[in-house]
Design a protein around this motif. Structure first.
Motif, PDB file in Angstrom:
ATOM      1  N   ASP A 130       0.892  -1.207  -0.020  1.00 44.91           N
ATOM      2  CA  ASP A 130       0.087   0.018  -0.169  1.00 44.91           C
ATOM      3  C   ASP A 130       0.934   1.375  -0.011  1.00 44.91           C
ATOM      4  N   ARG A 131       0.913   1.803  -1.149  1.00 44.91           N
ATOM      5  CA  ARG A 131       2.032   3.095  -1.370  1.00 44.91           C
ATOM      6  C   ARG A 131       1.318   4.152  -0.436  1.00 44.91           C
ATOM      7  N   TYR A 186       2.372   3.562   3.219  1.00 44.19           N
ATOM      8  CA  TYR A 186       3.779   3.636   3.162  1.00 44.19           C
ATOM      9  C   TYR A 186       4.203   5.200   3.228  1.00 44.19           C
ATOM     10  N   GLU A 187       3.642   5.913   2.388  1.00 43.18           N
ATOM     11  CA  GLU A 187       4.038   7.437   2.094  1.00 43.18           C
ATOM     12  C   GLU A 187       3.546   8.331   3.581  1.00 43.18           C
ATOM     13  N   ASN A 188       2.307   7.918   3.898  1.00 43.19           N
ATOM     14  CA  ASN A 188       1.654   8.437   5.291  1.00 43.19           C
ATOM     15  C   ASN A 188       2.536   8.242   6.330  1.00 43.19           C
ATOM     16  N   LEU A 189       3.042   6.746   6.580  1.00 39.73           N
ATOM     17  CA  LEU A 189       3.805   6.434   7.708  1.00 39.73           C
ATOM     18  C   LEU A 189       5.065   7.200   7.772  1.00 39.73           C
ATOM     19  N   HIS A 190       5.841   6.881   6.508  1.00 36.04           N
ATOM     20  CA  HIS A 190       7.236   7.464   6.240  1.00 36.04           C
ATOM     21  C   HIS A 190       7.256   9.092   6.602  1.00 36.04           C
ATOM     22  N   GLU A 191       6.067   9.770   6.111  1.00 35.35           N
ATOM     23  CA  GLU A 191       6.346  11.212   6.281  1.00 35.35           C
ATOM     24  C   GLU A 191       6.167  11.397   7.833  1.00 35.35           C
ATOM     25  N   ARG A 192       5.220  10.903   8.507  1.00 37.27           N
ATOM     26  CA  ARG A 192       4.929  11.214   9.729  1.00 37.27           C
ATOM     27  C   ARG A 192       6.081  10.741  10.653  1.00 37.27           C
ATOM     28  N   LEU A 193       6.999   9.403  10.355  1.00 35.70           N
ATOM     29  CA  LEU A 193       8.005   9.366  11.070  1.00 35.70           C
ATOM     30  C   LEU A 193       9.181  10.191  10.775  1.00 35.70           C
TER      31      LEU A 193
END
Length: 123
Positions: free
Chosen positions: A91-92, A95-102
């Motif tokens: 799920d891109r 992934y992008e949501n979690l990556h940005e928040r991290l």
């Protein structure tokens, strides 16, 4: 004041929940590998913020635990990237949501750390 009022703890709490939910949806073969690792590293971010706060009277200890939190956040980002790069996490958008928040959390932890280090030099 409580550690619960720290923005970095609040962000880490929300991410811990979301990373946990994401990890539970991964393929079965990942459950004892990357899924386990990413859950533990994310929980470590949150826990180190709490433990550091508990030692806030000892500024060097506080700084050390915030450094651990930052390191665990970086580790979590790496696990997330591994999951995405190996197609275990497909799920891109997630992934992008979690990556940005991290990444945002890492910046905030780093800023918090700089304030602690600066205040420690003033003594």
């Amino acid at each position: 004041m409580s550690y619960r009022k720290l923005e970095i703890w609040q962000l880490a709490r929300d991410l811990t929940i979301d990373v946990h939910k994401m990890a539970m949806q991964l393929p079965k073969f990942e459950m004892y590998e990357e899924a386990s690792q990413i859950r533990r590293s994310m929980k470590s971010v949150r826990s180190n913020i709490v433990e550091g706060y508990g030692r806030r009277r000892y500024t060097n200890d506080y700084i050390r635990f915030i450094i651990y939190a930052l390191s665990s956040n970086d580790e979590t980002i790496d696990h997330l990237e591994i999951l995405y790069e190996t197609d275990s996490l497909k799920d891109r958008g997630l992934y992008e949501n979690l990556h940005e928040r991290l990444q945002r959390l890492g910046i905030k932890i780093n800023n918090f750390l700089q304030v602690l280090e600066k205040s420690n030099k003033n003594f």
